[in-house]
Design an enzyme around this catalytic site. Structure first.
Site, PDB file in Angstrom:
ATOM      1  N   SER A   1      -2.598   5.424  -0.907  1.00 25.47           N
ATOM      2  CA  SER A   1      -3.571   4.359  -0.617  1.00 25.47           C
ATOM      3  C   SER A   1      -4.594   4.828   0.397  1.00 25.47           C
ATOM      4  O   SER A   1      -4.226   5.413   1.417  1.00 25.47           O
ATOM      5  CB  SER A   1      -2.861   3.123  -0.048  1.00 25.47           C
TER       6      SER A   1
ATOM      7  N   ASN B   1       0.858  -1.188   0.000  1.00 26.24           N
ATOM      8  CA  ASN B   1       0.000   0.000   0.000  1.00 26.24           C
ATOM      9  C   ASN B   1       0.890   1.233   0.000  1.00 26.24           C
ATOM     10  O   ASN B   1       1.371   1.673   1.045  1.00 26.24           O
ATOM     11  CB  ASN B   1      -0.916  -0.011   1.228  1.00 26.24           C
ATOM     12  N   GLU B   2       1.097   1.744  -1.193  1.00 24.91           N
ATOM     13  CA  GLU B   2       2.006   2.872  -1.388  1.00 24.91           C
ATOM     14  C   GLU B   2       1.325   4.186  -0.998  1.00 24.91           C
ATOM     15  O   GLU B   2       0.099   4.226  -0.832  1.00 24.91           O
ATOM     16  CB  GLU B   2       2.436   2.934  -2.858  1.00 24.91           C
ATOM     17  N   PRO B   3       2.103   5.278  -0.843  1.00 21.63           N
ATOM     18  CA  PRO B   3       1.494   6.582  -0.584  1.00 21.63           C
ATOM     19  C   PRO B   3       0.361   6.831  -1.579  1.00 21.63           C
ATOM     20  O   PRO B   3       0.491   6.535  -2.771  1.00 21.63           O
ATOM     21  CB  PRO B   3       2.652   7.556  -0.800  1.00 21.63           C
TER      22      PRO B   3
END
Ligand code: GLP
Length: 225
Positions: free
Chosen positions: A148, A144-146
């Protein structure tokens, strides 16, 4: 907080084993959410040691891995499928049918349905008892990358530049790192009954401080914990 990585890994391994044994006594399954990367390696070694030396069976364990690169073949040395089998599953007695790892080989046309099914499988297993997490330099948990959302569920994501750069050595070059991944969402993770985020070394200090001290923000997904 623990003194060092070995102590922390032993502490988490003990918590996992206590839960497995407690559930065994009740004739129940123990559902674990598992992570990859270098951080949980000592934890997996300790679980294998306990299984072998202390004769603890893991037959009542059901696992759900957080994420997998996409697309990637299961047989790739870089797949999380290979990582999990080499570093844990080959060495303990978790039934193969109880092991779930997002499928990096799934056809794109079935992906959405596949991700929904992954969520349903977690739900029908009774939800996750213990979730293990690492943290990426981007503040990601799972993949879950920035950006998300707190309400995100299992889905296909585009990987952050930092994440791909960090994986470049393992893949022998940035150009070989897949651009996408399948990951459990933030909401999937937050539904776990207990969560252990493991982070070791100075390299992780800045992002851990941000995760602990900032208000929840999509800029640093770990803040949702
Ligand atoms: C990958 C995984 C994450 C993991 C992160 C940190 O991106 N998808 O789940 O937390 O790496 O890896 P490491 O433990 O090697 O620092």
């Amino acid at each position: 907080m623990c003194k060092n990585a070995t102590d922390a890994s032993k502490f988490v391994a003990t918590q996992i084993v206590l839960q497995i044994v407690e559930k065994q006594k009740k004739g129940q399954t123990c559902v674990l959410g598992l992570a990859t990367g270098s951080t949980p390696l000592t934890l997996y070694k300790e679980l294998i040691r306990i299984h072998k030396e202390e004769k603890i069976s893991f037959k009542n364990v059901v696992t759900f891995n957080l994420d997998e690169y996409y697309p990637i073949s299961k047989s790739s040395p870089h797949s999380y499928y290979t990582y999990m089998h080499n570093n844990l599953f080959k060495h303990v007695d978790i039934p193969e049918a109880n092991i779930h790892i997002p499928d990096g080989e799934i056809d794109k046309s079935h992906l959405q349905e596949y991700c929904r099914q992954y969520e349903s499988l977690i739900e029908s297993a009774g939800g996750i008892d213990i979730q293990i997490l690492g943290i990426g330099r981007s503040g990601h948990i799972g993949f879950n990358e920035p950006g998300s959302s707190q309400h995100s569920l299992t889905r296909l994501v585009y990987l952050d530049k930092k994440t791909r750069e960090d994986a470049a050595d393992t893949f022998s070059g940035l150009e070989n790192v897949p651009q996408f991944a399948i990951t459990m969402g933030i909401d999937t993770i937050l539904q776990a009954r207990r969560i252990f985020l493991m982070a070791f070394s100075e390299g992780k200090a800045k992002i851990v401080a941000e995760a602990c001290e900032s208000n929840p923000t999509t800029e640093c997904p770990a803040t949702f914990l």
